[in-house]
Design an enzyme around this catalytic site. Structure first.
Site, PDB file in Angstrom:
ATOM      1  N   GLY A  22       0.823  -1.212   0.000  1.00 20.13           N
ATOM      2  CA  GLY A  22       0.000   0.000   0.000  1.00 20.13           C
ATOM      3  C   GLY A  22       0.854   1.257   0.000  1.00 20.13           C
ATOM      4  O   GLY A  22       2.045   1.213  -0.304  1.00 20.13           O
ATOM      5  N   HIS A  28       4.162   1.950  -8.132  1.00 22.37           N
ATOM      6  CA  HIS A  28       3.149   0.877  -8.093  1.00 22.37           C
ATOM      7  C   HIS A  28       2.214   0.978  -9.309  1.00 22.37           C
ATOM      8  O   HIS A  28       1.844  -0.021  -9.914  1.00 22.37           O
ATOM      9  CB  HIS A  28       2.284   0.994  -6.839  1.00 22.37           C
ATOM     10  CG  HIS A  28       3.040   0.824  -5.554  1.00 22.37           C
ATOM     11  ND1 HIS A  28       3.225   1.857  -4.671  1.00 22.37           N
ATOM     12  CD2 HIS A  28       3.639  -0.256  -5.014  1.00 22.37           C
ATOM     13  CE1 HIS A  28       3.898   1.417  -3.620  1.00 22.37           C
ATOM     14  NE2 HIS A  28       4.171   0.132  -3.799  1.00 22.37           N
ATOM     15  N   ASP A 141      13.240  -3.416  -5.232  1.00 26.36           N
ATOM     16  CA  ASP A 141      13.532  -4.506  -4.296  1.00 26.36           C
ATOM     17  C   ASP A 141      14.172  -5.648  -5.085  1.00 26.36           C
ATOM     18  O   ASP A 141      13.597  -6.732  -5.221  1.00 26.36           O
ATOM     19  CB  ASP A 141      12.243  -4.961  -3.614  1.00 26.36           C
ATOM     20  CG  ASP A 141      11.676  -3.872  -2.728  1.00 26.36           C
ATOM     21  OD1 ASP A 141      12.287  -3.568  -1.707  1.00 26.36           O
ATOM     22  OD2 ASP A 141      10.626  -3.293  -3.099  1.00 26.36           O
TER      23      ASP A 141
HETATM   24  O1  PAF Z   1       7.547  -5.352  -2.047  1.00 29.67           O
HETATM   25  C1  PAF Z   1       6.537  -5.312  -1.314  1.00 29.67           C
HETATM   26  O2  PAF Z   1       5.744  -4.392  -1.356  1.00 29.67           O
HETATM   27  C2  PAF Z   1       6.289  -6.447  -0.323  1.00 29.67           C
HETATM   28  O3  PAF Z   1       7.488  -6.978   0.150  1.00 29.67           O
HETATM   29  C3  PAF Z   1       5.394  -7.556  -0.875  1.00 29.67           C
HETATM   30  C4  PAF Z   1       6.006  -8.223  -2.090  1.00 29.67           C
HETATM   31  C5  PAF Z   1       4.031  -6.967  -1.240  1.00 29.67           C
HETATM   32  C6  PAF Z   1       5.163  -8.636   0.174  1.00 29.67           C
HETATM   33  O4  PAF Z   1       4.532  -8.129   1.317  1.00 29.67           O
END
Ligand code: PAF
Length: 270
Positions: A22, A28, A141
Protein backbone atom coordinates in the site's frame (compact mmCIF):
# COMPACT_ATOMS: atom_id res chain seq x y z
CA UNK A 1 -11.43 -13.73 -3.67
CA UNK A 2 -10.74 -17.33 -4.73
CA UNK A 3 -14.30 -17.86 -5.97
CA UNK A 4 -14.42 -14.53 -7.80
CA UNK A 5 -11.13 -15.17 -9.60
CA UNK A 6 -11.90 -18.85 -10.32
CA UNK A 7 -15.01 -17.75 -12.20
CA UNK A 8 -13.06 -15.21 -14.26
CA UNK A 9 -10.34 -17.78 -14.97
CA UNK A 10 -12.93 -20.32 -16.12
CA UNK A 11 -14.09 -17.68 -18.61
CA UNK A 12 -10.54 -17.47 -19.96
CA UNK A 13 -9.15 -14.45 -18.07
CA UNK A 14 -5.38 -14.08 -17.76
CA UNK A 15 -4.81 -12.94 -14.17
CA UNK A 16 -1.95 -10.53 -13.53
CA UNK A 17 -1.05 -9.67 -9.95
CA UNK A 18 0.67 -6.72 -8.27
CA UNK A 19 1.24 -7.41 -4.56
CA UNK A 20 1.94 -4.28 -2.47
CA UNK A 21 2.17 -2.95 1.06
CA UNK A 22 0.00 0.00 0.00
CA UNK A 23 0.85 3.73 0.22
CA UNK A 24 0.75 3.55 -3.54
CA UNK A 25 2.88 5.86 -5.68
CA UNK A 26 3.66 6.18 -9.38
CA UNK A 27 6.01 3.17 -9.15
CA UNK A 28 3.15 0.88 -8.09
CA UNK A 29 0.85 2.40 -10.70
CA UNK A 30 3.43 1.70 -13.42
CA UNK A 31 3.35 -1.99 -12.36
CA UNK A 32 -0.44 -1.97 -12.69
CA UNK A 33 -0.25 -0.37 -16.14
CA UNK A 34 2.29 -2.96 -17.26
CA UNK A 35 0.08 -5.71 -15.79
CA UNK A 36 -2.86 -4.43 -17.86
CA UNK A 37 -0.80 -4.97 -21.01
CA UNK A 38 0.19 -8.52 -20.04
CA UNK A 39 -3.18 -9.93 -19.01
CA UNK A 40 -6.91 -9.31 -18.91
CA UNK A 41 -7.70 -8.96 -15.17
CA UNK A 42 -5.35 -7.08 -12.84
CA UNK A 43 -5.43 -7.87 -9.13
CA UNK A 44 -3.62 -5.59 -6.69
CA UNK A 45 -3.18 -6.59 -3.06
CA UNK A 46 -2.62 -4.14 -0.24
CA UNK A 47 -1.47 -5.87 2.91
CA UNK A 48 1.04 -4.52 5.42
CA UNK A 49 2.51 -7.90 6.21
CA UNK A 50 3.67 -8.03 9.84
CA UNK A 51 5.93 -11.08 9.38
CA UNK A 52 8.38 -9.23 7.12
CA UNK A 53 9.01 -6.35 9.55
CA UNK A 54 11.79 -7.14 11.99
CA UNK A 55 11.38 -3.75 13.70
CA UNK A 56 7.98 -3.27 15.41
CA UNK A 57 8.43 0.55 15.23
CA UNK A 58 8.89 0.31 11.44
CA UNK A 59 5.68 -1.75 11.17
CA UNK A 60 3.77 0.75 13.30
CA UNK A 61 5.10 3.73 11.29
CA UNK A 62 4.38 2.18 7.88
CA UNK A 63 1.90 4.50 6.08
CA UNK A 64 -1.63 3.09 5.48
CA UNK A 65 -3.57 5.66 3.41
CA UNK A 66 -6.17 3.13 2.21
CA UNK A 67 -8.78 5.68 0.98
CA UNK A 68 -6.14 7.41 -1.21
CA UNK A 69 -4.90 4.05 -2.45
CA UNK A 70 -8.39 2.99 -3.51
CA UNK A 71 -8.81 6.29 -5.34
CA UNK A 72 -5.52 5.75 -7.21
CA UNK A 73 -6.47 2.18 -8.15
CA UNK A 74 -9.80 3.44 -9.52
CA UNK A 75 -8.01 6.13 -11.55
CA UNK A 76 -5.88 3.51 -13.32
CA UNK A 77 -8.82 1.09 -13.72
CA UNK A 78 -7.34 -1.71 -11.63
CA UNK A 79 -9.91 -4.55 -11.73
CA UNK A 80 -9.64 -6.09 -8.26
CA UNK A 81 -8.24 -4.96 -4.91
CA UNK A 82 -7.48 -7.61 -2.29
CA UNK A 83 -7.12 -5.93 1.11
CA UNK A 84 -7.29 -8.63 3.79
CA UNK A 85 -6.91 -8.20 7.55
CA UNK A 86 -4.01 -9.79 9.45
CA UNK A 87 -6.30 -12.38 11.09
CA UNK A 88 -7.60 -13.46 7.67
CA UNK A 89 -4.06 -14.11 6.44
CA UNK A 90 -2.50 -15.72 9.52
CA UNK A 91 -3.42 -18.15 12.24
CA UNK A 92 -1.73 -17.63 15.62
CA UNK A 93 1.89 -18.77 15.82
CA UNK A 94 2.01 -19.90 12.23
CA UNK A 95 5.42 -21.33 11.24
CA UNK A 96 7.19 -20.89 7.90
CA UNK A 97 10.69 -21.55 6.65
CA UNK A 98 12.00 -21.73 3.12
CA UNK A 99 15.60 -22.45 2.17
CA UNK A 100 16.48 -19.39 0.13
CA UNK A 101 20.20 -20.18 0.20
CA UNK A 102 22.85 -17.46 0.30
CA UNK A 103 20.31 -14.69 -0.35
CA UNK A 104 19.06 -15.08 3.23
CA UNK A 105 22.18 -13.60 4.85
CA UNK A 106 23.36 -11.10 2.21
CA UNK A 107 22.73 -7.34 1.98
CA UNK A 108 19.07 -6.73 3.03
CA UNK A 109 18.97 -10.24 4.52
CA UNK A 110 21.94 -9.43 6.76
CA UNK A 111 20.52 -6.10 7.93
CA UNK A 112 16.92 -7.31 8.29
CA UNK A 113 17.09 -10.85 9.75
CA UNK A 114 13.98 -12.89 8.92
CA UNK A 115 12.72 -10.30 6.42
CA UNK A 116 12.76 -12.61 3.40
CA UNK A 117 11.17 -15.46 5.34
CA UNK A 118 8.27 -13.08 5.99
CA UNK A 119 8.20 -11.95 2.36
CA UNK A 120 8.16 -15.50 0.97
CA UNK A 121 5.56 -16.56 3.55
CA UNK A 122 3.12 -13.84 2.53
CA UNK A 123 3.80 -13.98 -1.21
CA UNK A 124 3.28 -17.76 -1.15
CA UNK A 125 -0.08 -17.25 0.59
CA UNK A 126 -1.06 -14.46 -1.82
CA UNK A 127 -0.12 -16.59 -4.86
CA UNK A 128 -2.16 -19.44 -3.40
CA UNK A 129 -5.22 -17.19 -3.02
CA UNK A 130 -4.95 -15.22 -6.28
CA UNK A 131 -3.40 -17.98 -8.44
CA UNK A 132 -2.01 -15.41 -10.89
CA UNK A 133 -0.69 -16.30 -14.32
CA UNK A 134 1.80 -13.43 -14.06
CA UNK A 135 3.05 -11.50 -11.00
CA UNK A 136 4.89 -8.19 -11.25
CA UNK A 137 7.45 -6.76 -8.84
CA UNK A 138 9.57 -3.61 -8.86
CA UNK A 139 13.31 -3.63 -9.49
CA UNK A 140 13.77 -1.38 -6.46
CA UNK A 141 13.53 -4.51 -4.30
CA UNK A 142 16.01 -6.33 -6.52
CA UNK A 143 16.98 -8.90 -3.88
CA UNK A 144 13.29 -9.56 -3.15
CA UNK A 145 12.78 -10.41 -6.82
CA UNK A 146 15.63 -12.96 -6.69
CA UNK A 147 14.25 -14.46 -3.48
CA UNK A 148 10.73 -14.80 -4.92
CA UNK A 149 12.16 -16.27 -8.14
CA UNK A 150 13.94 -18.87 -6.03
CA UNK A 151 10.73 -19.71 -4.18
CA UNK A 152 8.83 -20.09 -7.46
CA UNK A 153 11.50 -22.40 -8.79
CA UNK A 154 11.89 -24.44 -5.54
CA UNK A 155 8.14 -24.98 -5.13
CA UNK A 156 7.38 -25.23 -8.87
CA UNK A 157 4.75 -22.51 -8.58
CA UNK A 158 2.83 -22.02 -11.84
CA UNK A 159 3.38 -18.27 -12.13
CA UNK A 160 5.54 -16.14 -14.40
CA UNK A 161 7.45 -13.33 -12.66
CA UNK A 162 8.12 -9.98 -14.29
CA UNK A 163 10.50 -7.34 -12.92
CA UNK A 164 9.64 -3.70 -13.80
CA UNK A 165 12.10 -0.79 -13.81
CA UNK A 166 12.47 1.64 -10.90
CA UNK A 167 10.32 4.77 -11.19
CA UNK A 168 12.21 7.90 -10.17
CA UNK A 169 11.34 11.48 -9.26
CA UNK A 170 12.61 14.09 -11.75
CA UNK A 171 15.78 14.58 -9.65
CA UNK A 172 16.57 10.85 -9.54
CA UNK A 173 15.23 9.82 -6.12
CA UNK A 174 13.78 6.31 -6.36
CA UNK A 175 10.05 6.37 -5.59
CA UNK A 176 9.23 4.72 -2.28
CA UNK A 177 6.32 4.73 0.16
CA UNK A 178 8.89 5.67 2.81
CA UNK A 179 9.85 8.94 1.08
CA UNK A 180 6.98 10.74 2.85
CA UNK A 181 8.99 10.45 6.07
CA UNK A 182 11.91 12.47 4.60
CA UNK A 183 12.25 16.07 5.81
CA UNK A 184 13.10 18.63 3.09
CA UNK A 185 16.77 18.43 4.17
CA UNK A 186 16.73 14.58 4.16
CA UNK A 187 15.11 14.68 0.74
CA UNK A 188 18.10 16.68 -0.59
CA UNK A 189 20.72 14.47 1.07
CA UNK A 190 18.97 11.30 -0.15
CA UNK A 191 19.91 12.20 -3.73
CA UNK A 192 23.46 11.06 -3.05
CA UNK A 193 22.22 7.46 -3.39
CA UNK A 194 20.89 7.67 -6.96
CA UNK A 195 23.70 10.04 -8.01
CA UNK A 196 26.37 7.59 -6.81
CA UNK A 197 24.65 4.61 -8.47
CA UNK A 198 24.40 6.53 -11.71
CA UNK A 199 28.08 7.46 -11.60
CA UNK A 200 29.06 3.83 -10.99
CA UNK A 201 26.98 2.71 -13.98
CA UNK A 202 28.68 5.25 -16.23
CA UNK A 203 32.22 4.75 -14.94
CA UNK A 204 31.95 0.98 -14.56
CA UNK A 205 35.00 -1.07 -15.37
CA UNK A 206 35.19 -4.71 -14.29
CA UNK A 207 38.92 -4.35 -13.56
CA UNK A 208 38.25 -1.61 -11.05
CA UNK A 209 35.41 -2.93 -8.91
CA UNK A 210 36.93 -2.62 -5.44
CA UNK A 211 38.16 0.92 -6.10
CA UNK A 212 34.75 2.01 -7.46
CA UNK A 213 33.05 0.46 -4.44
CA UNK A 214 35.38 2.20 -1.97
CA UNK A 215 34.87 5.56 -3.67
CA UNK A 216 31.10 5.12 -3.59
CA UNK A 217 31.17 4.17 0.11
CA UNK A 218 33.28 7.24 0.92
CA UNK A 219 31.07 9.66 -1.03
CA UNK A 220 27.86 8.38 0.57
CA UNK A 221 29.33 8.25 4.08
CA UNK A 222 30.50 11.87 3.73
CA UNK A 223 27.00 13.13 2.91
CA UNK A 224 25.51 14.85 5.97
CA UNK A 225 22.53 13.07 7.55
CA UNK A 226 23.21 9.84 5.64
CA UNK A 227 24.27 6.67 7.44
CA UNK A 228 25.41 4.02 4.96
CA UNK A 229 24.36 0.41 5.67
CA UNK A 230 25.97 -1.13 2.58
CA UNK A 231 27.08 -0.38 -0.94
CA UNK A 232 27.80 -3.43 -3.07
CA UNK A 233 28.67 -4.17 -6.66
CA UNK A 234 27.32 -7.67 -6.98
CA UNK A 235 26.65 -10.54 -9.31
CA UNK A 236 23.12 -9.89 -10.61
CA UNK A 237 22.09 -13.54 -10.15
CA UNK A 238 23.58 -14.42 -6.74
CA UNK A 239 24.26 -11.01 -5.17
CA UNK A 240 27.70 -12.24 -4.14
CA UNK A 241 30.34 -9.50 -4.47
CA UNK A 242 31.27 -9.24 -8.15
CA UNK A 243 34.71 -9.79 -9.60
CA UNK A 244 36.04 -9.32 -13.10
CA UNK A 245 34.73 -12.73 -14.20
CA UNK A 246 31.16 -11.90 -13.21
CA UNK A 247 28.75 -11.81 -16.17
CA UNK A 248 25.93 -9.53 -14.97
CA UNK A 249 26.53 -6.70 -12.53
CA UNK A 250 24.21 -4.79 -10.25
CA UNK A 251 25.11 -2.03 -7.77
CA UNK A 252 22.96 -1.88 -4.64
CA UNK A 253 22.80 0.53 -1.74
CA UNK A 254 20.97 0.89 1.56
CA UNK A 255 21.26 3.85 3.90
CA UNK A 256 19.43 5.64 6.67
CA UNK A 257 18.64 9.20 5.65
CA UNK A 258 17.55 11.05 8.77
CA UNK A 259 15.28 8.43 10.38
CA UNK A 260 14.24 6.77 7.12
CA UNK A 261 15.87 3.66 5.69
CA UNK A 262 16.09 3.78 1.89
CA UNK A 263 17.30 1.27 -0.70
CA UNK A 264 18.16 1.76 -4.36
CA UNK A 265 20.04 -0.07 -7.11
CA UNK A 266 21.10 0.07 -10.70
CA UNK A 267 21.55 -2.76 -13.17
CA UNK A 268 24.94 -2.15 -14.78
CA UNK A 269 24.50 -4.65 -17.59
CA UNK A 270 21.72 -7.17 -18.26
O1 PAF B 1 7.55 -5.35 -2.05
C1 PAF B 1 6.54 -5.31 -1.31
O2 PAF B 1 5.74 -4.39 -1.36
C2 PAF B 1 6.29 -6.45 -0.32
O3 PAF B 1 7.49 -6.98 0.15
C3 PAF B 1 5.39 -7.56 -0.87
C4 PAF B 1 6.01 -8.22 -2.09
C5 PAF B 1 4.03 -6.97 -1.24
C6 PAF B 1 5.16 -8.64 0.17
O4 PAF B 1 4.53 -8.13 1.32
Amino acid sequence: MQQHLAKLKADGAVITFVPTLGALHAGHLSLIKRAQKLGSIVVCSIFVNPTQFNDPKDLEMYPRPIADDIQKLKQVNCDVLFNPGVNEMYADNEKWHLDIGGLEGLLEGKFRPGHYQGVTQVVHKLFDIVKPDIALFGQKDYQQFLVISRMVSLLNLPVKLVMCPIEREADGLAMSSRNIHLSPADRKHALILSKTLNKIKHEFNPDNISQLKQQAEAVISNEPGVELAYFEIADGDTLHPADKNTKSFVALVAAKVGKTRLIDNVIIND
